[in-house]
Motif scaffolding. Structure first.
Motif, PDB file in Angstrom:
ATOM      1  N   THR A  25       0.829  -1.219   0.000  1.00 20.59           N
ATOM      2  CA  THR A  25       0.000   0.000   0.000  1.00 20.59           C
ATOM      3  C   THR A  25       0.857   1.261   0.000  1.00 20.59           C
ATOM      4  O   THR A  25       0.422   2.313   0.454  1.00 20.59           O
ATOM      5  N   ARG A  28       1.771   5.880  -3.337  1.00 20.77           N
ATOM      6  CA  ARG A  28       1.087   7.132  -2.976  1.00 20.77           C
ATOM      7  C   ARG A  28       1.762   8.285  -3.711  1.00 20.77           C
ATOM      8  O   ARG A  28       2.922   8.181  -4.123  1.00 20.77           O
ATOM      9  N   ARG A 187     -10.032   6.979  -0.111  1.00 17.87           N
ATOM     10  CA  ARG A 187     -10.210   6.111   1.052  1.00 17.87           C
ATOM     11  C   ARG A 187     -11.707   6.027   1.343  1.00 17.87           C
ATOM     12  O   ARG A 187     -12.342   7.026   1.681  1.00 17.87           O
ATOM     13  N   ASP A 280      -4.213   9.715   0.539  1.00 18.57           N
ATOM     14  CA  ASP A 280      -4.085  10.009   1.966  1.00 18.57           C
ATOM     15  C   ASP A 280      -5.102  11.045   2.424  1.00 18.57           C
ATOM     16  O   ASP A 280      -5.514  11.044   3.584  1.00 18.57           O
ATOM     17  N   TYR A 363      -3.851   0.192   6.285  1.00 12.15           N
ATOM     18  CA  TYR A 363      -4.181   1.427   5.572  1.00 12.15           C
ATOM     19  C   TYR A 363      -5.550   1.947   6.002  1.00 12.15           C
ATOM     20  O   TYR A 363      -5.752   3.158   6.153  1.00 12.15           O
TER      21      TYR A 363
END
Length: 423
Positions: A25, A28, A187, A280, A363
């Protein structure tokens, strides 16, 4: 049974090391991207008083398709309007036939909260051959071209909330790496039992189908995007014929990414440059508190992902059974039947499976005890996929907010490779 358990273990060893390290994960956007962009030499004199040079930041049009989104708009839209972007940015919310006052609410939120300029418009019912979302995107992009000279278009769903630096970071990443498309997997919300059980697995399976490292590799054939957050260079959209060339796509995000990648780059490379990773500070605020809500979310597009093919459906069911269901069955059968090899092979496969799931649980800030439950979650996804096929043949496939879409007609202009992840 021991041989079948052994085959499952071999499959998991291959997935562990040979499928683009899908389980990691760490793909990013670099956290320092925007800071490096701010530190670079300015290209024009004069600043806005904040140390930024607005003239060196490209203009951006933010297009938000919205259909009956009054429940989530008070959380998501203010975050879009409040973007701390040094250049020119304007928001175009396209009200796609809402009946809950979405458009009026958006205007009221803009008047109350301020921020980036907002235009609310409605294109009417989709033309034949268009999905509702892509019809709204078409209208929003066309209006943006009329009103602005935007170099980039941010396509973001109405249920997506952005951190204040989100737009700046996306643009910085696109400019720094000369990318045609930058997409972040938002997310998803986790607040209830079924969300906790199913949502992390949704993203895990997505990454298994479309390993981010393969997607981001220049020249690789794998292409994918996450439709909730896609920054698209305008000239790349024009080269790829977006959105007209993908107007039939039920699963539009991966179809869009494939069209961009296949259209080539600005300076002549054979493929467009795209990037996809986990977010994020980009979050979906849409709740899925009941199993039925999550079931509909997956089942509405799962069979489209399989090209509405019974053969692919059968292969998918067998593959899911071998990879996810055999390990716990082998452990139970081996233990009850006294077959040590069967139990050990099944247990080893189950352990590898659970181990690859742990990074995604971290995560999502979920407890590690959920990892051994992945076979049960996979069984639910298998049943959702079968139900998707059943609903398709009953004429209710790809149903979403009052609209139902069947398989696109052959040769009707949909982008090649429409089957994609069930986002």
């Amino acid at each position: 049974m021991a041989w079948i358990a052994g085959a499952s273990l071999v499959a998991w060893v291959w997935l562990l090391v040979g499928q683009g390290f899908f389980w990691r994960t760490d793909v990013r956007l670099p956290p320092g991207t925007a800071r490096r962009e701010r530190a670079a030499p300015t290209e024009a004199a004069g600043t806005d008083g904040s140390g930024e040079d607005p003239g060196r930041w490209p203009s951006v049009a933010v297009v938000v398709p919205a259909r009956d989104e009054a429940g989530v708009l008070p959380v998501s839209l203010p975050s879009v309007l409040a973007q701390a972007y040094p250049g020119r940015a304007e928001v175009f919310l396209v009200d796609d036939g809402s009946t809950d006052g979405t458009g009026e609410l958006a205007r009221a939120l803009a008047a109350e909260r301020g921020g980036l300029p907002l235009t609310v418009t409605s294109p009417g019912e989709p033309a034949p051959g268009w999905t509702g979302k892509l019809w709204a995107v078409r209208h929003g992009m066309a209006l943006a071209r009329e009103r602005t000279d935007a170099e980039y278009v941010l396509l973001t769903d109405a249920d997506i909330a952005h951190g204040p630096d989100s737009l700046r970071t996306l643009v910085s990443a696109a400019r720094t790496a000369d990318l045609d498309l930058v997409s972040q997997m938002a997310r998803l919300r986790i607040a209830d039992f079924w969300e906790r059980l199913i949502v992390p697995a949704f993203v895990y399976f997505f990454g298994q189908l479309y390993p981010f490292r393969w997607v981001n590799r220049p020249g690789a054939r794998t292409a994918a995007a996450a439709g909730g957050c896609v920054l698209l260079r305008r000239d790349a959209a024009e080269r790829a014929g977006i959105p007209a060339n993908i107007r039939h796509a039920v699963i539009d995000d991966v179809t869009l990414a494939r069209a961009v990648k296949r259209s080539g780059g600005r300076s002549g490379p054979s493929t467009g440059r795209i990037w996809l990773g986990l977010a994020d500070h980009v979050d979906s605020v849409r709740p899925y508190p009941r199993l039925a809500d999550l079931w509909r979310m997956v089942a509405r597009s799962a069979y489209a992902q399989l090209l509405h093919s019974p053969l692919l459906l059968a292969g998918t069911v067998l593959g899911l059974a071998l990879v996810y269901l055999v390990p716990p069955v082998a452990v139970i059968a081996g233990t009850v039947g006294g077959s040590v090899p069967t139990a050990l092979l099944g247990g080893a496969a189950w352990a590898v499976m659970a181990g690859t799931y742990l990074p995604m649980l971290r995560y999502y800030r979920q407890p590690p005890w959920i990892a051994p439950l992945l076979p049960f979650t996979a069984l639910l996804y298998l049943l959702m996929t079968v139900d998707s096929a059943v609903q398709h043949y009953r004429g209710r496939g790809a149903a979403w907010k009052g609209r139902t879409y069947g398989a696109p007609p052959t040769g009707a202009g949909a982008a090649p490779g429409e089957a994609s992840e069930g986002a």
